[in-house]
Design a protein around this motif. Structure first.
Motif, PDB file in Angstrom:
ATOM      1  N   ALA A  89     -17.278 -56.747  30.744  1.00 51.00           N
ATOM      2  CA  ALA A  89     -17.033 -57.761  31.771  1.00 51.00           C
ATOM      3  C   ALA A  89     -17.686 -59.110  31.490  1.00 51.00           C
ATOM      4  O   ALA A  89     -17.488 -60.055  32.257  1.00 51.00           O
ATOM      5  N   ASP A  90     -18.450 -59.209  30.416  1.00 52.93           N
ATOM      6  CA  ASP A  90     -19.049 -60.493  30.071  1.00 52.93           C
ATOM      7  C   ASP A  90     -18.520 -61.049  28.756  1.00 52.93           C
ATOM      8  O   ASP A  90     -18.938 -62.125  28.322  1.00 52.93           O
ATOM      9  N   ASP A  91     -17.615 -60.347  28.109  1.00 50.08           N
ATOM     10  CA  ASP A  91     -17.057 -60.787  26.834  1.00 50.08           C
ATOM     11  C   ASP A  91     -15.674 -61.395  27.035  1.00 50.08           C
ATOM     12  O   ASP A  91     -15.072 -61.261  28.108  1.00 50.08           O
ATOM     13  N   VAL A  92     -15.157 -62.048  25.990  1.00 49.15           N
ATOM     14  CA  VAL A  92     -13.832 -62.652  26.066  1.00 49.15           C
ATOM     15  C   VAL A  92     -13.079 -62.431  24.758  1.00 49.15           C
ATOM     16  O   VAL A  92     -13.685 -62.202  23.708  1.00 49.15           O
ATOM     17  N   TRP A  93     -11.760 -62.521  24.850  1.00 48.91           N
ATOM     18  CA  TRP A  93     -10.885 -62.382  23.686  1.00 48.91           C
ATOM     19  C   TRP A  93     -10.275 -63.717  23.288  1.00 48.91           C
ATOM     20  O   TRP A  93      -9.869 -64.501  24.165  1.00 48.91           O
ATOM     21  N   PRO A  94     -10.146 -63.999  21.986  1.00 50.66           N
ATOM     22  CA  PRO A  94      -9.302 -65.107  21.534  1.00 50.66           C
ATOM     23  C   PRO A  94      -7.853 -64.838  21.960  1.00 50.66           C
ATOM     24  O   PRO A  94      -7.440 -63.674  22.079  1.00 50.66           O
ATOM     25  N   VAL A  95      -7.070 -65.894  22.169  1.00 45.10           N
ATOM     26  CA  VAL A  95      -5.735 -65.716  22.756  1.00 45.10           C
ATOM     27  C   VAL A  95      -4.776 -64.924  21.867  1.00 45.10           C
ATOM     28  O   VAL A  95      -3.852 -64.279  22.372  1.00 45.10           O
ATOM     29  N   GLU A  96      -4.966 -64.945  20.550  1.00 41.84           N
ATOM     30  CA  GLU A  96      -4.057 -64.230  19.647  1.00 41.84           C
ATOM     31  C   GLU A  96      -4.586 -62.858  19.251  1.00 41.84           C
ATOM     32  O   GLU A  96      -3.988 -62.164  18.428  1.00 41.84           O
ATOM     33  N   ARG A  97      -5.690 -62.460  19.846  1.00 42.69           N
ATOM     34  CA  ARG A  97      -6.364 -61.227  19.461  1.00 42.69           C
ATOM     35  C   ARG A  97      -5.465 -59.999  19.493  1.00 42.69           C
ATOM     36  O   ARG A  97      -5.337 -59.251  18.508  1.00 42.69           O
ATOM     37  N   SER A  98      -4.825 -59.745  20.614  1.00 35.26           N
ATOM     38  CA  SER A  98      -4.041 -58.522  20.772  1.00 35.26           C
ATOM     39  C   SER A  98      -2.792 -58.543  19.907  1.00 35.26           C
ATOM     40  O   SER A  98      -2.396 -57.510  19.341  1.00 35.26           O
ATOM     41  N   ALA A  99      -2.172 -59.707  19.780  1.00 34.17           N
ATOM     42  CA  ALA A  99      -0.991 -59.823  18.923  1.00 34.17           C
ATOM     43  C   ALA A  99      -1.351 -59.549  17.463  1.00 34.17           C
ATOM     44  O   ALA A  99      -0.620 -58.845  16.748  1.00 34.17           O
ATOM     45  N   ASP A 100      -2.479 -60.096  17.014  1.00 35.76           N
ATOM     46  CA  ASP A 100      -2.912 -59.873  15.630  1.00 35.76           C
ATOM     47  C   ASP A 100      -3.185 -58.396  15.365  1.00 35.76           C
ATOM     48  O   ASP A 100      -2.785 -57.853  14.327  1.00 35.76           O
ATOM     49  N   LEU A 101      -3.858 -57.730  16.303  1.00 38.34           N
ATOM     50  CA  LEU A 101      -4.149 -56.315  16.128  1.00 38.34           C
ATOM     51  C   LEU A 101      -2.879 -55.474  16.188  1.00 38.34           C
ATOM     52  O   LEU A 101      -2.740 -54.487  15.453  1.00 38.34           O
ATOM     53  N   ALA A 102      -1.948 -55.861  17.050  1.00 37.08           N
ATOM     54  CA  ALA A 102      -0.688 -55.124  17.160  1.00 37.08           C
ATOM     55  C   ALA A 102       0.116 -55.218  15.863  1.00 37.08           C
ATOM     56  O   ALA A 102       0.703 -54.229  15.404  1.00 37.08           O
ATOM     57  N   VAL A 103       0.154 -56.397  15.251  1.00 36.62           N
ATOM     58  CA  VAL A 103       0.851 -56.580  13.969  1.00 36.62           C
ATOM     59  C   VAL A 103       0.183 -55.729  12.887  1.00 36.62           C
ATOM     60  O   VAL A 103       0.856 -55.074  12.086  1.00 36.62           O
ATOM     61  N   ALA A 104      -1.152 -55.743  12.875  1.00 38.32           N
ATOM     62  CA  ALA A 104      -1.879 -54.938  11.889  1.00 38.32           C
ATOM     63  C   ALA A 104      -1.567 -53.453  12.055  1.00 38.32           C
ATOM     64  O   ALA A 104      -1.370 -52.728  11.065  1.00 38.32           O
ATOM     65  N   LEU A 105      -1.512 -52.983  13.287  1.00 39.09           N
ATOM     66  CA  LEU A 105      -1.162 -51.586  13.545  1.00 39.09           C
ATOM     67  C   LEU A 105       0.233 -51.262  13.039  1.00 39.09           C
ATOM     68  O   LEU A 105       0.462 -50.237  12.395  1.00 39.09           O
ATOM     69  N   SER A 106       1.162 -52.149  13.331  1.00 38.85           N
ATOM     70  CA  SER A 106       2.551 -51.915  12.956  1.00 38.85           C
ATOM     71  C   SER A 106       2.726 -51.869  11.447  1.00 38.85           C
ATOM     72  O   SER A 106       3.419 -50.996  10.904  1.00 38.85           O
ATOM     73  N   HIS A 107       2.096 -52.795  10.745  1.00 36.50           N
ATOM     74  CA  HIS A 107       2.265 -52.878   9.296  1.00 36.50           C
ATOM     75  C   HIS A 107       1.546 -51.747   8.564  1.00 36.50           C
ATOM     76  O   HIS A 107       2.021 -51.264   7.530  1.00 36.50           O
ATOM     77  N   SER A 108       0.415 -51.326   9.099  1.00 38.37           N
ATOM     78  CA  SER A 108      -0.393 -50.321   8.401  1.00 38.37           C
ATOM     79  C   SER A 108      -0.055 -48.888   8.790  1.00 38.37           C
ATOM     80  O   SER A 108      -0.427 -47.948   8.081  1.00 38.37           O
ATOM     81  N   LYS A 109       0.592 -48.730   9.927  1.00 40.23           N
ATOM     82  CA  LYS A 109       0.859 -47.397  10.483  1.00 40.23           C
ATOM     83  C   LYS A 109      -0.437 -46.640  10.775  1.00 40.23           C
ATOM     84  O   LYS A 109      -0.472 -45.406  10.782  1.00 40.23           O
ATOM     85  N   ALA A 110      -1.523 -47.381  11.013  1.00 42.13           N
ATOM     86  CA  ALA A 110      -2.810 -46.765  11.302  1.00 42.13           C
ATOM     87  C   ALA A 110      -2.845 -46.258  12.739  1.00 42.13           C
ATOM     88  O   ALA A 110      -1.963 -46.552  13.559  1.00 42.13           O
ATOM     89  N   ASP A 111      -3.890 -45.515  13.060  1.00 38.97           N
ATOM     90  CA  ASP A 111      -4.061 -44.974  14.403  1.00 38.97           C
ATOM     91  C   ASP A 111      -4.876 -45.887  15.303  1.00 38.97           C
ATOM     92  O   ASP A 111      -4.891 -45.710  16.530  1.00 38.97           O
ATOM     93  N   LEU A 112      -5.561 -46.853  14.702  1.00 42.15           N
ATOM     94  CA  LEU A 112      -6.403 -47.781  15.450  1.00 42.15           C
ATOM     95  C   LEU A 112      -6.602 -49.029  14.605  1.00 42.15           C
ATOM     96  O   LEU A 112      -6.736 -48.942  13.384  1.00 42.15           O
ATOM     97  N   ALA A 113      -6.595 -50.194  15.248  1.00 41.42           N
ATOM     98  CA  ALA A 113      -6.859 -51.456  14.553  1.00 41.42           C
ATOM     99  C   ALA A 113      -8.119 -52.085  15.116  1.00 41.42           C
ATOM    100  O   ALA A 113      -8.344 -52.090  16.327  1.00 41.42           O
TER     101      ALA A 113
END
Length: 222
Positions: A89-113
């Motif tokens: 509750a005291d941290d923040v995300w960069p605006v492209e954070r989730s999109a970048d991780l989602a792309v990494a997941l998709s390309h790598s077929k990993a279980d977690l990014a």
């Protein structure tokens, strides 16, 4: 576009909660829904009216104090979207954070990014703000499909600290795969208060739980 449930546990210390929620809602490309879990605050947590009225934000309350693992588990149990992430509750995300991780997941077929974490905060006497960028093996630094969380199982609800480390040890032992992104995905605020459900716990107790997690890992991997 993917749909992500974000779980934010909080107990008593909500100084930066509004900023944390905004950083989740303002993510690009992906769609995010925020579940704030009031983990037994002495005075119930309240949301800004814009968040209270948003269809993308819900507030869950526990009448009993919860540790952070239990608060996250409660949030997961009351959500259903295909992807899951967490934020303190005291941290923040960069605006492209989730999109970048989602792309990494998709390309790598990993279980977690996972990405990188950058610490920030106001300089105070005796307060050290690390300036190095490191891999964010923290709950707020990862994105995973919900079925990954289901395979590994819930967070240990008895730990005052180290609950994500313990969870990730089980993830590794299950043979699941991590994709590491070289971009900052989490801005971690360093300050004298704690914003998670462990806010009121003494440091000695937290240290003991960290040691317990390390011992468990050594026993099962030795």
């Amino acid at each position: 576009m993917i749909d992500i449930d974000v779980i934010i546990p909080v107990r008593d210390v909500d100084d930066f909660l509004d900023e944390a929620i905004d950083s989740c809602l303002n993510q690009t490309v992906v769609s995010t829904w925020v579940t704030v879990v009031d983990a037994g605050s002495t005075t119930p947590i309240t949301l800004l009216s814009k968040h209270e009225q948003s269809s993308r934000v819900q507030l869950l309350r526990s009448s009993e104090p919860l540790l952070v693992g239990a608060a996250r588990n409660l949030g997961i149990a009351n959500t259903s979207r295909a992807f899951v992430s967490f934020l303190d509750a005291d941290d923040v995300w960069p605006v492209e954070r989730s999109a970048d991780l989602a792309v990494a997941l998709s390309h790598s077929k990993a279980d977690l990014a996972v990405g990188q974490v950058l610490n920030f905060g106001q300089a105070e006497s005796g307060l050290v703000i690390p300036d190095e960028i490191k891999t964010a093996f923290l709950a707020g630094g990862v994105l995973m499909p919900r079925n990954t969380f289901t395979k590994v199982g819930p967070f240990d609800e008895t730990l005052r600290a180290g609950e994500y480390i313990e969870w990730h040890n089980r993830f590794t032992r299950a043979g699941l795969v991590t994709c590491t992104l070289p971009k900052v995905v989490l801005h971690r605020r360093v300050h004298r208060k704690s914003s998670t459900a462990t806010a009121a716990i003494e440091k000695l107790d937290s240290r003991d739980d960290y040691l317990r997690v390390v011992r468990q890992w050594m026993n099962k991997n030795g």
